[in-house]
Design a protein around this motif. Structure first.
Motif, PDB file in Angstrom:
ATOM      1  N   LYS A 110      29.395  39.074  37.647  1.00 50.82           N
ATOM      2  CA  LYS A 110      29.681  38.600  39.536  1.00 50.82           C
ATOM      3  C   LYS A 110      29.329  39.359  40.457  1.00 50.82           C
ATOM      4  O   LYS A 110      29.118  40.590  40.499  1.00 50.82           O
ATOM      5  CB  LYS A 110      30.901  39.295  39.210  1.00 50.82           C
ATOM      6  N   ARG A 111      29.031  38.926  41.495  1.00 54.51           N
ATOM      7  CA  ARG A 111      28.326  39.846  42.768  1.00 54.51           C
ATOM      8  C   ARG A 111      29.425  39.384  43.922  1.00 54.51           C
ATOM      9  O   ARG A 111      30.048  38.392  44.187  1.00 54.51           O
ATOM     10  CB  ARG A 111      27.237  39.178  43.520  1.00 54.51           C
ATOM     11  N   ASN A 119      35.738  42.388  36.175  1.00 55.90           N
ATOM     12  CA  ASN A 119      35.725  41.193  36.649  1.00 55.90           C
ATOM     13  C   ASN A 119      36.976  40.092  36.929  1.00 55.90           C
ATOM     14  O   ASN A 119      37.906  40.344  37.240  1.00 55.90           O
ATOM     15  CB  ASN A 119      34.646  40.815  36.125  1.00 55.90           C
ATOM     16  N   ARG A 120      37.917  40.656  35.195  1.00 53.13           N
ATOM     17  CA  ARG A 120      38.944  40.146  34.790  1.00 53.13           C
ATOM     18  C   ARG A 120      40.184  40.604  35.909  1.00 53.13           C
ATOM     19  O   ARG A 120      41.066  39.891  37.065  1.00 53.13           O
ATOM     20  CB  ARG A 120      39.587  40.179  33.487  1.00 53.13           C
ATOM     21  N   CYS A 121      39.995  41.902  35.891  1.00 55.35           N
ATOM     22  CA  CYS A 121      40.969  42.899  36.856  1.00 55.35           C
ATOM     23  C   CYS A 121      41.331  42.391  38.143  1.00 55.35           C
ATOM     24  O   CYS A 121      42.072  42.546  38.971  1.00 55.35           O
ATOM     25  CB  CYS A 121      41.110  44.434  35.797  1.00 55.35           C
ATOM     26  N   THR A 139      40.164  49.837  39.171  1.00 60.74           N
ATOM     27  CA  THR A 139      40.534  48.428  40.425  1.00 60.74           C
ATOM     28  C   THR A 139      41.214  49.053  41.525  1.00 60.74           C
ATOM     29  O   THR A 139      39.610  48.980  42.596  1.00 60.74           O
ATOM     30  CB  THR A 139      40.413  46.985  39.706  1.00 60.74           C
ATOM     31  N   HIS A 140      42.144  50.036  41.613  1.00 56.32           N
ATOM     32  CA  HIS A 140      42.268  50.383  43.094  1.00 56.32           C
ATOM     33  C   HIS A 140      41.865  51.592  43.295  1.00 56.32           C
ATOM     34  O   HIS A 140      41.464  51.911  44.986  1.00 56.32           O
ATOM     35  CB  HIS A 140      43.722  51.193  43.009  1.00 56.32           C
ATOM     36  N   LEU A 150      29.429  44.919  45.943  1.00 55.96           N
ATOM     37  CA  LEU A 150      28.687  45.077  43.958  1.00 55.96           C
ATOM     38  C   LEU A 150      28.542  43.888  42.668  1.00 55.96           C
ATOM     39  O   LEU A 150      28.918  43.286  43.402  1.00 55.96           O
ATOM     40  CB  LEU A 150      30.385  45.153  43.930  1.00 55.96           C
ATOM     41  N   THR A 151      28.174  44.636  42.286  1.00 59.53           N
ATOM     42  CA  THR A 151      27.513  44.236  40.770  1.00 59.53           C
ATOM     43  C   THR A 151      28.219  44.358  39.837  1.00 59.53           C
ATOM     44  O   THR A 151      27.767  45.690  39.577  1.00 59.53           O
ATOM     45  CB  THR A 151      25.968  43.520  41.316  1.00 59.53           C
ATOM     46  N   CYS A 152      28.933  43.198  39.256  1.00 62.29           N
ATOM     47  CA  CYS A 152      29.255  44.093  38.291  1.00 62.29           C
ATOM     48  C   CYS A 152      29.282  42.888  36.580  1.00 62.29           C
ATOM     49  O   CYS A 152      29.808  41.579  36.986  1.00 62.29           O
ATOM     50  CB  CYS A 152      30.204  44.538  38.185  1.00 62.29           C
ATOM     51  N   TYR A 153      29.286  43.306  35.365  1.00 59.57           N
ATOM     52  CA  TYR A 153      28.856  42.490  34.500  1.00 59.57           C
ATOM     53  C   TYR A 153      29.573  42.814  33.189  1.00 59.57           C
ATOM     54  O   TYR A 153      29.715  42.721  32.557  1.00 59.57           O
ATOM     55  CB  TYR A 153      27.499  42.429  34.259  1.00 59.57           C
TER      56      TYR A 153
END
Length: 358
Positions: free
Chosen positions: A140-141, A310-312, A287-288, A302-305
């Motif tokens: 996700k970005r 991503n679920r959190c 995440t916080h 933010l780009t994250c794989y």
């Protein structure tokens, strides 16, 4: 006639210090990328780091390789990532790229992986019979800025003329959005941010075998391939300079000060990545923390794989304007796939390969 030359650590250092290197019509590698390659803990003295192709005694192209190890069922396997591949347009049509790739395949016994490639490179790789697609990573970005001063000039040349105005307008839009959204207080007091992996972190990382260790991570953070500067190197076709580039090592503790999560963050010109994340606990606290970091450092996106992260993020309030799906595709040499059956079982973190450096 096409002639190929290979360079390991000592040979690469000698090349960079030679008059020959300074006379090349274009750069096959920057000095700081070469220095980083030579300090790679996973690279032996004999590993080939760079292949140069010459046509009629003229530099025609190059292929960069990042030596590494991957772990399959707890066993390390030596391999190499293709980090750069380039052929000068005036020499294209002579299968120079294929010749360099074939040599790299032989040097690494087919144990090579390719990712984060351009569409042009993907077309080349997809035509190479020895390469096969592996399992993609879905990511996700997340966007935290309207970015009209960057998006509009890319789509319409007219907006280049009024970019200063667009920058001001974007600042106003981002400022209004910042006022509208609720300022998040992570509620986490036991957080440390450092510039290197310390002894406490190194001990914690021992709970995560078959992943990066402290030496690997410190090498990455202290030996960047992209350095801060205003102008890119025109003679080099890959990333070299950024207006801002920084790494952060984050430690998150429990209430009784037990280390429960560590992560490496990279922030380049407002683009945040999380190349490495180490925890066996729920990611809500991280995440916080991320929420507060994004607001404090004015992160644009933010780009994250990382699937669990991503679920959190999706399950908790996060200060994003919108998000977009991304896919990271991989190519593996057929020998590598057949030897260790990695298509479905191999796990890469976000930073594996050269993505962590760029």
């Amino acid at each position: 006639m096409i002639r190929l030359e290979t360079f390991c650590k000592s040979e690469l250092v000698h090349l960079l210090n030679s008059d020959r290197f300074r006379l090349f019509p274009f750069l096959p590698i920057t000095d700081f990328r070469a220095q980083s390659q030579c300090r790679n803990p996973k690279a032996t003295e004999d590993d080939v780091l760079l292949i140069l192709a010459f046509a009629d005694h003229q530099l025609a192209g190059y292929l960069g390789i990042l030596p590494d190890e991957i772990f399959v069922e707890g066993t390390p396997q030596k391999m190499g990532w293709f980090s750069t591949i380039y052929v000068n347009p005036q020499f294209r049509g002579q299968k120079i790229a294929q010749k360099m790739m074939d040599l790299a395949f032989n040097l690494y016994d087919g144990k090579v992986v390719l990712t984060e490639f351009t569409p042009e490179a993907e077309r080349l790789f997809s035509k190479t019979k020895a390469l096969q697609y592996g399992k993609s990573k879905l990511g996700k970005r997340y966007y935290f800025s309207f970015g009209i001063d960057e998006i509009l000039p890319q789509k319409f040349s007219f907006f280049h003329k009024i970019k200063p105005f667009l920058t001001q307008a974007n600042s106003v839009l981002d400022g209004c959005y910042a006022l509208l959204k609720k300022k998040e207080n992570p509620g986490l007091h036991l957080i440390e941010m450092q510039k290197e992996v310390d002894a406490e972190s190194a001990l914690f990382l021992q709970n995560f075998p078959s992943i990066r260790n402290a030496d690997d991570l410190n090498w990455i953070m202290k030996n960047p391939w992209v350095v801060e500067g205003n102008q890119p190197i025109k003679a080099y076709s890959f990333s070299s300079f950024a207006k801002s580039m920084d790494f952060f090592w984050v430690k998150i503790f429990s209430a009784d000060r037990q280390l429960k999560a560590c992560a490496m963050l990279s922030l380049r010109d407002g683009h945040l990545k999380i190349p490495y994340l180490f925890t066996k606990q729920n990611l809500k606290d991280f995440t916080h923390f991320l929420n507060g970091f994004i607001q404090e450092h004015k992160v644009k996106f933010l780009t994250c794989y990382h699937d669990e992260l991503n679920r959190c993020i999706s399950e908790n309030r996060f200060p994003k304007l919108f998000s977009k799906d991304f896919e990271r595709r991989y190519f593996f040499h057929e020998n590598f796939v057949n030897a260790i059956s990695i298509k479905e079982n191999l796990h890469f973190q976000d930073g594996d390969g050269d993505w962590v450096f760029t």
